[in-house]
Scaffold this active site. Structure first.
Site, PDB file in Angstrom:
ATOM      1  N   SER A 180       0.803  -1.209   0.103  1.00 19.55           N
ATOM      2  CA  SER A 180       0.152   0.035   0.002  1.00 19.55           C
ATOM      3  C   SER A 180       0.985   1.251  -0.072  1.00 19.55           C
ATOM      4  O   SER A 180       0.529   2.322   0.043  1.00 19.55           O
ATOM      5  CB  SER A 180      -0.936  -0.117   1.298  1.00 19.55           C
ATOM      6  OG  SER A 180      -0.249  -0.094   2.460  1.00 19.55           O
ATOM      7  N   HIS A 194     -41.017  22.274 -11.114  1.00 19.00           N
ATOM      8  CA  HIS A 194     -41.181  21.296 -12.453  1.00 19.00           C
ATOM      9  C   HIS A 194     -40.333  22.101 -13.735  1.00 19.00           C
ATOM     10  O   HIS A 194     -40.819  21.795 -14.733  1.00 19.00           O
ATOM     11  CB  HIS A 194     -42.608  20.994 -12.884  1.00 19.00           C
ATOM     12  CG  HIS A 194     -43.525  20.663 -11.646  1.00 19.00           C
ATOM     13  ND1 HIS A 194     -43.610  19.158 -11.305  1.00 19.00           N
ATOM     14  CD2 HIS A 194     -44.228  21.321 -10.879  1.00 19.00           C
ATOM     15  CE1 HIS A 194     -44.416  19.229 -10.243  1.00 19.00           C
ATOM     16  NE2 HIS A 194     -44.782  20.433 -10.091  1.00 19.00           N
ATOM     17  N   SER A 231     -14.347  25.831 -27.768  1.00 21.71           N
ATOM     18  CA  SER A 231     -14.555  24.321 -28.820  1.00 21.71           C
ATOM     19  C   SER A 231     -13.509  24.529 -29.970  1.00 21.71           C
ATOM     20  O   SER A 231     -13.224  25.761 -30.223  1.00 21.71           O
ATOM     21  CB  SER A 231     -16.030  24.654 -29.386  1.00 21.71           C
ATOM     22  OG  SER A 231     -15.996  23.726 -30.523  1.00 21.71           O
ATOM     23  N   LYS A 271     -18.445  29.104 -29.375  1.00 22.38           N
ATOM     24  CA  LYS A 271     -18.751  28.607 -28.259  1.00 22.38           C
ATOM     25  C   LYS A 271     -18.029  29.086 -26.847  1.00 22.38           C
ATOM     26  O   LYS A 271     -16.621  29.430 -26.979  1.00 22.38           O
ATOM     27  CB  LYS A 271     -18.405  27.012 -28.296  1.00 22.38           C
ATOM     28  CG  LYS A 271     -19.530  26.257 -29.107  1.00 22.38           C
ATOM     29  CD  LYS A 271     -20.879  26.215 -28.776  1.00 22.38           C
ATOM     30  CE  LYS A 271     -21.017  25.305 -27.513  1.00 22.38           C
ATOM     31  NZ  LYS A 271     -20.971  23.859 -27.776  1.00 22.38           N
ATOM     32  N   ASN A 302     -18.104  27.324 -23.054  1.00 21.27           N
ATOM     33  CA  ASN A 302     -18.508  26.170 -22.241  1.00 21.27           C
ATOM     34  C   ASN A 302     -18.598  26.274 -20.841  1.00 21.27           C
ATOM     35  O   ASN A 302     -17.206  26.761 -20.429  1.00 21.27           O
ATOM     36  CB  ASN A 302     -18.199  25.029 -22.862  1.00 21.27           C
ATOM     37  CG  ASN A 302     -18.573  24.797 -24.353  1.00 21.27           C
ATOM     38  OD1 ASN A 302     -19.539  25.200 -25.036  1.00 21.27           O
ATOM     39  ND2 ASN A 302     -17.615  24.098 -25.324  1.00 21.27           N
ATOM     40  N   GLU A 334     -19.840  21.681 -15.046  1.00 19.68           N
ATOM     41  CA  GLU A 334     -20.037  20.495 -15.610  1.00 19.68           C
ATOM     42  C   GLU A 334     -19.257  19.472 -15.062  1.00 19.68           C
ATOM     43  O   GLU A 334     -19.642  18.332 -14.974  1.00 19.68           O
ATOM     44  CB  GLU A 334     -20.031  20.360 -17.065  1.00 19.68           C
ATOM     45  CG  GLU A 334     -20.890  20.902 -17.771  1.00 19.68           C
ATOM     46  CD  GLU A 334     -20.625  21.407 -19.689  1.00 19.68           C
ATOM     47  OE1 GLU A 334     -20.617  20.323 -20.228  1.00 19.68           O
ATOM     48  OE2 GLU A 334     -20.345  22.556 -19.786  1.00 19.68           O
ATOM     49  N   GLN A 345      -7.322  -2.263   3.935  1.00 19.90           N
ATOM     50  CA  GLN A 345      -6.453  -1.499   3.458  1.00 19.90           C
ATOM     51  C   GLN A 345      -6.878  -0.520   1.920  1.00 19.90           C
ATOM     52  O   GLN A 345      -6.580   0.333   1.788  1.00 19.90           O
ATOM     53  CB  GLN A 345      -5.413  -2.296   3.026  1.00 19.90           C
ATOM     54  CG  GLN A 345      -4.086  -1.627   2.437  1.00 19.90           C
ATOM     55  CD  GLN A 345      -2.782  -2.364   2.077  1.00 19.90           C
ATOM     56  OE1 GLN A 345      -2.155  -2.818   3.080  1.00 19.90           O
ATOM     57  NE2 GLN A 345      -2.672  -2.997   0.913  1.00 19.90           N
ATOM     58  N   LYS A 348      -8.270   3.528   1.805  1.00 18.44           N
ATOM     59  CA  LYS A 348      -7.421   4.889   1.724  1.00 18.44           C
ATOM     60  C   LYS A 348      -7.669   5.433   0.393  1.00 18.44           C
ATOM     61  O   LYS A 348      -7.891   6.766   0.367  1.00 18.44           O
ATOM     62  CB  LYS A 348      -5.909   4.418   1.927  1.00 18.44           C
ATOM     63  CG  LYS A 348      -5.570   4.012   3.329  1.00 18.44           C
ATOM     64  CD  LYS A 348      -4.180   3.407   3.648  1.00 18.44           C
ATOM     65  CE  LYS A 348      -4.477   2.889   4.784  1.00 18.44           C
ATOM     66  NZ  LYS A 348      -5.396   1.640   5.065  1.00 18.44           N
TER      67      LYS A 348
HETATM   68  N1  ARG Z   1      -1.361  -1.303   5.114  1.00  8.16           N
HETATM   69  C1  ARG Z   1      -2.144  -1.856   6.225  1.00  8.16           C
HETATM   70  C2  ARG Z   1      -3.556  -1.215   6.201  1.00  8.16           C
HETATM   71  O1  ARG Z   1      -3.492  -0.100   5.315  1.00  8.16           O
HETATM   72  C3  ARG Z   1      -1.706  -1.635   7.367  1.00  8.16           C
HETATM   73  C4  ARG Z   1      -2.217  -2.694   8.349  1.00  8.16           C
HETATM   74  C5  ARG Z   1      -1.567  -3.973   8.220  1.00  8.16           C
HETATM   75  N2  ARG Z   1      -1.968  -4.801   9.056  1.00  8.16           N
HETATM   76  C6  ARG Z   1      -1.916  -6.401   8.826  1.00  8.16           C
HETATM   77  N3  ARG Z   1      -2.122  -6.926   9.916  1.00  8.16           N
HETATM   78  N4  ARG Z   1      -1.531  -6.717   7.878  1.00  8.16           N
HETATM   79  O2  ARG Z   1      -4.357  -1.564   6.417  1.00  8.16           O
END
Ligand code: ARG
Length: 459
Positions: A25, A158, A279, A285, A287, A292, A324, A327
């Protein structure tokens, strides 16, 4: 013995390359680094105070972490996928720098309570930034509303002309929505602001920890009261994303209106060139790209909300690696929302209003028909009868191709003898507005009162 991982002692072969990149991660959670370090320093200070960590070790940890933070800020820190995540990258670097003291930092702690703490610290910080921009946007809406507290425009139901309102009143509807969004975020922040550390992996720890002290150092209002819940709870992330979705939903509505109002067919407003694009093929144009895109990006934030809800659904206690995945949706929600609020606050200051076009539209749609009905009721006619009388008068005006106020008194009196010359004051848009003089009504005096109330709230 190979020394690739903290857990390599337990394994007889290294982790497969594909698995390594699949499970890592660090490619995104490096963003938590300053908060990870803040959490570690508080944890170390608590261990020291509890007699678990020596003064020398604490001093070394502080020195090492300060260098690491400098390296990260200067872009010198090299993140390694082999070390999986932000937590192990930082811990390994600390140990490289200060030796055994670095290895003692993880005493009485797990990455499970560590990551939960990091996200809460980070999100608390981001919520405060978002609250600021939410207030800025409200202030820019209030400035525009104040400039147009008397500007008449058609109110729609409406998408058909319904009754006159002021443009200021219309804008204040969005200020109300954003004010509720601010309340929701503040409420969510209270539940974000609790300390998971101390839960360790899931069951707590055997060391004499002082969670209240760690919480105090980190500015948390309270500690999570159940270790299993502390490491597995992501309600706060879902709540935040739900609140963010509502902000985006509100702005998608305002965006839709800006787009409509800027269409030459409507022509109520113009948006400053710096928020628009042209455009590549059609030279004429201009826009409204920003509204949007906001409308489009609201879909992505709502998507993150669905993602997070689905992520947590049916997960057994306690921590699972699934978490994980919380995030990236959270990061993207914060980034999208923050950028949207900033650009919106600025864009609302780049709106030019065309009051003549708004007024002309009011005069085309029999917007004061209800006012005529109310006039007759005040003279004693039951509302249902009055509604019928006015419907007939509207039909007559429509056939003649004129507004109700253009019908001569004699023709109006054919529909009801209760109608007298004072009706013309009621049939003008301004007369219609002035009569809605109660809290929440569109009378300019009420609009100004609401603006003053909001300004006080935001001061
Ligand atoms: N990178 C992990 C997460 O974002 C950290 C926690 C990992 N814990 C574990 N027991 N593998 O959740």
């Amino acid at each position: 013995m190979q020394d690739q991982h903290a857990w390599s002692g337990r394994f007889s072969e290294p982790v497969a390359e594909l698995v390594k990149t699949y499970t890592a991660s660090v490619g995104f959670d490096y963003r938590l680094a300053p908060f990870d370090i803040e959490g570690s320093l508080a944890h170390a200070a608590m261990l020291n105070r509890s007699g678990v960590l020596s003064d020398a070790d604490l001093a070394a940890i502080r020195r090492g972490m300060a260098e690491i933070l400098d390296d990260i800020r200067a872009g010198r820190f090299e993140w390694s996928v082999d070390l999986e995540d932000v937590h192990m990258n930082i811990e390994r670097r600390l140990t490289d720098k200060i030796g055994d003291a670095g290895k003692r930092l993880h005493t009485g702690r797990s990455r499970n309570d560590q990551v939960a703490t990091d996200i809460r610290l980070w999100l608390r910080h981001e919520i405060d930034g978002i609250a600021h921009w939410l207030a800025e946007l409200q202030k820019s809406l209030l400035d525009l509303a104040e400039a147009h507290a008397d500007t008449v425009m058609p109110g729609f139901t409406h998408l058909q002309v319904a009754q006159p309102v002021t443009f200021g009143h219309h804008l204040l509807a969005y200020v109300e929505m954003l004010a509720r969004d601010g309340e929701r975020l503040a409420d969510c922040r209270r539940r974000v602001n609790r300390l998971p550390l101390g839960a360790a992996a899931l069951a707590g720890t055997t060391y004499p920890i002082d969670r209240a002290y760690t919480a105090q150092l980190l500015g948390f209002d309270d500690v999570c009261r159940n270790s299993l819940d502390a490491v597995s709870d992501r309600d706060f992330a879902i709540e935040f994303t739900a609140a963010a979705s509502l902000v985006m939903l509100h702005l998608s509505r305002l965006s839709e209106e800006l787009i409509l109002w800027m269409s030459p067919r409507v022509g109520f407003i113009d948006i400053a060139d710096r928020f628009c694009t042209g455009s590549s093929i059609m030279p004429q144009k201009k826009n409204p790209d920003v509204p949007e895109l906001v409308r489009g990006k609201s879909g992505r934030v709502v998507g993150h909300l669905m993602g997070l809800i689905t992520l947590m659904k049916a997960q057994p206690l306690a921590y699972n690696k699934d978490n994980q995945e919380d995030k990236e949706p959270l990061f993207d929600t914060v980034d999208t929302l923050t950028a949207t609020l900033r650009i919106y606050a600025d864009m609302m200051r780049g709106i030019t209003v065309k009051p003549e076009a708004m007024r002309a539209a009011v005069l085309q749609g029999f917007a004061t028909a209800t006012d005529l009905a109310d006039y007759l009721v005040k003279k004693g006619l039951p509302f249902r009868d009055s509604h019928e009388v006015v419907a007939l008068a509207v039909r007559r005006a429509d056939q003649a191709g004129v507004d109700l106020a253009d019908l001569p008194l004699e023709s109006l009196r054919e529909f009801s003898a209760l109608i007298e010359r004072d009706i013309y004051a009621v049939l003008t848009p301004e007369g219609s507005l002035a009569q809605r003089d109660h809290v929440g009504g569109t009378a300019p005096a009420q609009v100004r009162a609401q603006i003053a109330r909001h300004r006080e709230r935001l001061a």
